[in-house]
Design a protein around this motif. Structure first.
Motif, PDB file in Angstrom:
ATOM      1  N   ALA A 119       0.856  -1.178   0.000  1.00  0.00           N
ATOM      2  CA  ALA A 119       0.000   0.000   0.000  1.00  0.00           C
ATOM      3  C   ALA A 119       0.895   1.232   0.000  1.00  0.00           C
ATOM      4  CB  ALA A 119      -0.927  -0.008   1.210  1.00  0.00           C
ATOM      5  N   PHE A 120       0.672   2.112  -0.928  1.00  0.00           N
ATOM      6  CA  PHE A 120       1.525   3.290  -1.073  1.00  0.00           C
ATOM      7  C   PHE A 120       0.957   4.434  -0.246  1.00  0.00           C
ATOM      8  CE2 PHE A 120       2.286   0.737  -4.786  1.00  0.00           C
ATOM      9  CZ  PHE A 120       3.667   0.789  -4.931  1.00  0.00           C
ATOM     10  N   ALA A 121       1.825   5.023   0.582  1.00  0.00           N
ATOM     11  CA  ALA A 121       1.421   6.125   1.438  1.00  0.00           C
ATOM     12  C   ALA A 121       1.190   7.381   0.618  1.00  0.00           C
ATOM     13  CB  ALA A 121       2.493   6.366   2.492  1.00  0.00           C
ATOM     14  N   ALA A 122       0.507   8.340   1.257  1.00  0.00           N
ATOM     15  CA  ALA A 122       0.177   9.584   0.558  1.00  0.00           C
ATOM     16  C   ALA A 122       1.434  10.323   0.110  1.00  0.00           C
ATOM     17  CB  ALA A 122      -0.683  10.468   1.459  1.00  0.00           C
ATOM     18  N   GLU A 123       2.468  10.342   0.995  1.00  0.00           N
ATOM     19  CA  GLU A 123       3.699  11.026   0.630  1.00  0.00           C
ATOM     20  C   GLU A 123       4.363  10.351  -0.562  1.00  0.00           C
ATOM     21  OE1 GLU A 123       5.018  13.839   1.524  1.00  0.00           O
ATOM     22  OE2 GLU A 123       3.283  14.220   2.801  1.00  0.00           O
ATOM     23  N   GLU A 124       4.319   9.020  -0.597  1.00  0.00           N
ATOM     24  CA  GLU A 124       4.896   8.297  -1.736  1.00  0.00           C
ATOM     25  C   GLU A 124       4.129   8.600  -3.013  1.00  0.00           C
ATOM     26  OE1 GLU A 124       6.788   4.357   0.397  1.00  0.00           O
ATOM     27  OE2 GLU A 124       4.643   4.362  -0.129  1.00  0.00           O
ATOM     28  N   ILE A 125       2.791   8.667  -2.878  1.00  0.00           N
ATOM     29  CA  ILE A 125       1.969   8.992  -4.049  1.00  0.00           C
ATOM     30  C   ILE A 125       2.338  10.378  -4.577  1.00  0.00           C
ATOM     31  CG2 ILE A 125      -0.378   9.464  -4.837  1.00  0.00           C
ATOM     32  CD1 ILE A 125       0.228   6.524  -4.508  1.00  0.00           C
ATOM     33  N   ARG A 126       2.490  11.347  -3.623  1.00  0.00           N
ATOM     34  CA  ARG A 126       2.829  12.702  -4.073  1.00  0.00           C
ATOM     35  C   ARG A 126       4.197  12.733  -4.744  1.00  0.00           C
ATOM     36  NH1 ARG A 126      -0.083  14.332   0.630  1.00  0.00           N
ATOM     37  NH2 ARG A 126       1.782  14.266   1.937  1.00  0.00           N
ATOM     38  N   LEU A 127       5.135  11.947  -4.226  1.00  0.00           N
ATOM     39  CA  LEU A 127       6.462  11.898  -4.834  1.00  0.00           C
ATOM     40  C   LEU A 127       6.406  11.296  -6.237  1.00  0.00           C
ATOM     41  CD1 LEU A 127       9.479  12.420  -4.459  1.00  0.00           C
ATOM     42  CD2 LEU A 127       9.685  10.125  -3.484  1.00  0.00           C
TER      43      LEU A 127
END
Length: 821
Positions: free
Chosen positions: A281-289
């Motif tokens: 599961a990809f975290a929000a910060e990872e998604i933004r990156l």
């Protein structure tokens, strides 16, 4: 470019990063028991404040979500605790970058992470541990910012989407810590996704690139829905296709993934796909990156597309420019194109060559004024101030009026210039060398003028031919009968005066006829080989008495070759020219006669009809009189001018020569006459006729003449001279007489033009019957008619009407005394 494989001996950076953080890497470190965390701001409340990561414009207080173009990273570390309020501290890690903010301004950007803590002022070891963990967490964010900056630097420095794409996939793979990262571009023709760059374990595929058919996989779903999509398990996700697509996923190393569509101005141009193990599961910060790198990837692909499109358009423009230049160079005339600011934008070599400009003038942007100034300095626009010429020419060019004019260059060439205005200003100039065309036009103009003159001469000649025969027959009778009377009257007989007047009038009428025929070039000439200088010098005494004592006569003769001309007509030419010169100098002056030998080349004879190159004898008659203007010279040889120079012109042209007249108001007149030189020696002068008696004889003569008065006169004269004469009124009658009688005939005297059988045909038939018969032709017709009847051949005896009894007697005796054969 093939996918980048992960090195096996050492752990990847993401593993190193994962080992330094807690399992929940997207959460900020928990504060100690004695530490209270709150989000900064007016509405803050006690509790934990997650760190905020974003791009902040320098000098501003607001964060800028996402990213924009970044250049020249300049990381600056600021690790400190800043007291926000009594009992509060803020930990900050930031990097300064160059880029474009959300409002479009270009300048320094700050990538910052911030966490604010409220704690008891007493020191706590747990708090210090949390600060250390926060420092490590901020270090990972700094690594992400540096990677984005590196991508931004590549975008600025390179237009290669494969190079930039590889850095993007490498950065995502390392920073997010996934099994794979693949950048795809969307083929607009097929809808397939074609890999541009890949990092990590992407499994096996055929060919140099990974190709996802249209609409397949999580990546195809992102394209269809035009939004970010993610899945923790692709095998169980109903949105992912079945069949081959599912089997492909099953064979691959990745079961979970995130796909971000790359959009530019509403168009999807590709996908950035990230894959990992099942359940990730990809975290929000990872998604933004990932989204930040996706934006960079979209920019890279669009930049590459624009670059390729610009390159392709540039190639097309270059091809068209080459085609245009090739066309211009093969036009055969000079061409220049000047824009609205009067600067050169296109040209060809002929333009520079025709107008004499140096090669270095041929470049885009060269000012029209520079061209004009160069020409003005080198005399292209005639005398005067060069700068005045420049101002005038530039002003005309600014008006952009269509113009067509001719410019005579200093070297004598004539250039036709056409200036055609263009929409929006400027003009297209074409330059054609028309020098040869002008010469041809001038030659054609002269030829047309000569043709008109010849047509006038021909018209007068036809008129002269119509009257000459009958007029000469009448004059023959008048002159002949008057001479018979004079020979019958004693010298002191008062009746001789009347006969003399009659004969003088006949001679004047005959001379007028000769002048008319000479003017129309129709008279029958009897040319001889003459000593040109002796003939001119022999006229000196006669001319001196004729022009009067108030005019000085000079004779400048240079010995040279002989010419072939009728001596009586040459005398007539000199007398005519002398009379014209005398009339032009009523108050006195100088009349000069010159002879010389001149060798004419091709260039000098081109403008004179019938002239031939080679040696010529020149007769020049020059006076110091009033001269003539251009209008008078143009009509000098036309009918109706007194039969002076017109007669001279006719005689000279008939003798194979040509005439040149030079004159100007107040400058006198010079008439130059050119006769071709002949190789033969001059003939001896005619023997002086004796005034005592006429030569006669006893030979038998057959006289054939259709005009009864002329025939009767000739018969009486010949009989008086002792000849046995038989006469006939036409050719048929003459043949019957010859066939009826066997008597010898020594001489045939016949008219040339007669009804039924002409003189030439009659002589031919009689010579067949009487070989050795001598023939004397006579005619009052013009030269053309005599030639057409074949009587003007060399060696043929001819007597021109009107003639006198003396002329007839001498000519008959001369022919009879010739050796036979």
């Amino acid at each position: 470019m093939g996918p980048r494989r992960r090195p096996s001996p050492s752990p990847r950076p993401s593993e190193r990063l994962r080992s330094a953080r807690r399992p929940d890497r997207d959460r900020a470190p928990e504060p100690a028991a004695d530490t209270k965390c709150q989000r900064p701001g007016p509405d803050s409340s006690p509790g934990r404040s997650p760190p905020e990561v974003g791009l902040v414009a320098a000098g501003s207080s607001g964060g800028i979500p996402g990213h924009r173009r970044l250049q020249a990273p300049n990381p600056v570390w600021h690790a400190s605790c800043i007291a926000s309020a009594p009992g509060e501290h803020t930990g900050v890690k930031q990097s300064e970058l160059m880029g474009t903010g959300a409002e479009g301004g270009y300048g320094p950007l700050v990538v910052a992470s911030r966490a604010t803590f409220t704690r008891d002022p007493r020191p706590s070891s747990g708090a210090r541990d949390r600060v250390g963990e926060l420092e490590r967490w901020l270090a990972r964010r700094e690594q992400a910012a540096a990677a984005l900056a590196a991508v931004g630097r590549d975008l600025v420095q390179a237009f290669d989407p494969y190079l930039v794409g590889q850095r993007i996939t490498d950065s995502v793979w390392e920073l997010v810590g996934t099994e794979s990262a693949v950048l795809f571009r969307l083929d607009p023709a097929t809808g397939d996704l074609i890999s541009v760059a890949a990092s990590g374990n992407v499994g096996s595929f055929e060919g140099p690139t990974l190709v996802l058919p249209r609409g397949t996989g999580l990546e195809g779903l992102a394209v269809r829905e035009r939004r970010l999509v993610s899945s923790p398990n692709l095998l169980t996700d109903p949105r992912v296709g079945r069949g081959p697509d599912r089997r492909r996923v099953a064979r691959g190393p990745c079961r979970a993934g995130v796909s971000v569509p790359l959009a530019v101005q509403g168009r999807v141009i590709g996908v950035l796909g990230v894959g990992d193990r099942v359940g990730r599961a990809f975290a929000a910060e990872e998604i933004r990156l990932i989204e930040a790198f996706a934006d960079q990837a979209a920019l890279s692909l669009e930049q590459a597309r624009l670059y390729e499109e610009a390159r392709r358009r540039g190639a097309v423009l270059e091809e068209r420019r080459t085609l245009l230049q090739t066309t211009l160079e093969n036009l055969g005339q000079g061409v220049s194109v000047v824009d609205g600011s009067l600067c050169l934008v296109a040209w060809n070599r002929q333009f520079l060559d025709l107008l004499g400009f140096p090669p270095e003038f041929g470049h885009v942007g060269k000012s029209f004024e520079d061209f004009v100034r160069y020409g003005a300095v080198h005399g292209e626009y005639g005398p005067g101030d060069p700068e005045a010429h420049v101002r005038d020419q530039v002003e005309q060019a600014r008006r952009s009026d269509p113009r067509v004019f001719e410019r005579v260059r200093p070297d004598g060439r004539v250039i036709e210039v056409r200036a055609s205005p263009m929409p929006g200003g400027g003009f297209v100039g074409t330059y054609t060398d028309v020098t040869e065309r002008k010469r041809r036009d001038e030659a054609l103009r002269r030829s047309e003028a000569q043709l008109r003159q010849a047509q006038k001469m021909d018209a007068v000649g036809r008129l002269a031919d119509g009257v000459a025969h009958d007029f000469n027959n009448l004059l023959t009778v008048v002159a002949g009968r008057s001479e018979i009377l004079l020979r019958q009257f004693p010298p002191d007989d008062p009746r001789r005066r009347h006969a003399d007047l009659i004969q003088e009038a006949a001679f004047r009428a005959a001379d007028l006829t000769r002048q008319l025929l000479a003017f129309s070039r129709k008279q029958v000439l009897q040319p001889k080989i003459l000593d040109f200088d002796a003939l001119v010098e022999g006229m000196h005494g006669i001319l001196g008495r004729m022009i009067g004592e108030h005019i000085e006569l000079r004779c400048q003769c240079q010995a040279g070759g002989a010419i072939k001309a009728d001596p009586s007509q040459l005398d007539h030419i000199i007398v005519n020219l002398a009379v014209n010169a005398r009339d032009a100098m009523p108050a006195g002056g100088v009349l000069t006669l010159e002879t010389a030998t001149v060798d004419l080349d091709e260039a000098r004879v081109q403008s004179h009809e019938g002239a031939r190159p080679g040696p010529h004898r020149l007769l020049a008659v020059t006076d110091t009189g009033a001269g003539m203007d251009t209008e008078m010279r143009a009509h000098l040889f036309e009918p109706g001018t007194g039969l002076g120079l017109a007669t001279v012109y006719g005689i000279v042209k008939q003798s194979g020569g040509h005439v040149i007249v030079s004159s100007g108001p107040g400058q006198g007149t010079r008439v130059e006459i050119y006769f071709p030189v002949v190789a033969e020696r001059p003939e001896s002068a005619d023997p002086v006729m004796r005034d005592v008696g006429l030569p006669g004889g006893t030979e038998s003569i057959l006289l054939v003449e259709d005009q009864e008065e002329v025939r009767t006169l000739a018969r009486e004269v010949l009989q008086m001279l002792g000849y046995a004469v038989r006469e006939a009124s036409n050719g048929r009658e003459a043949l019957r007489q010859v066939d009826a009688q066997a008597d010898a005939i020594d001489l045939l005297v016949t008219d040339v033009v007669m009804p039924q059988i002409g003189g030439r045909d009659l002589a031919t038939q009689l010579l067949a019957r009487r070989p050795g018969l001598r023939v004397l032709y006579m005619s009052g017709h013009t030269d053309d008619t005599v030639v057409r009847h074949g009587v003007h051949d060399p060696g043929v005896a001819f007597l021109q009407k009107p003639f006198t009894p003396e002329t007839l007697a001498v000519r008959v005796r001369e022919i009879l005394d010739r050796p036979s054969g």
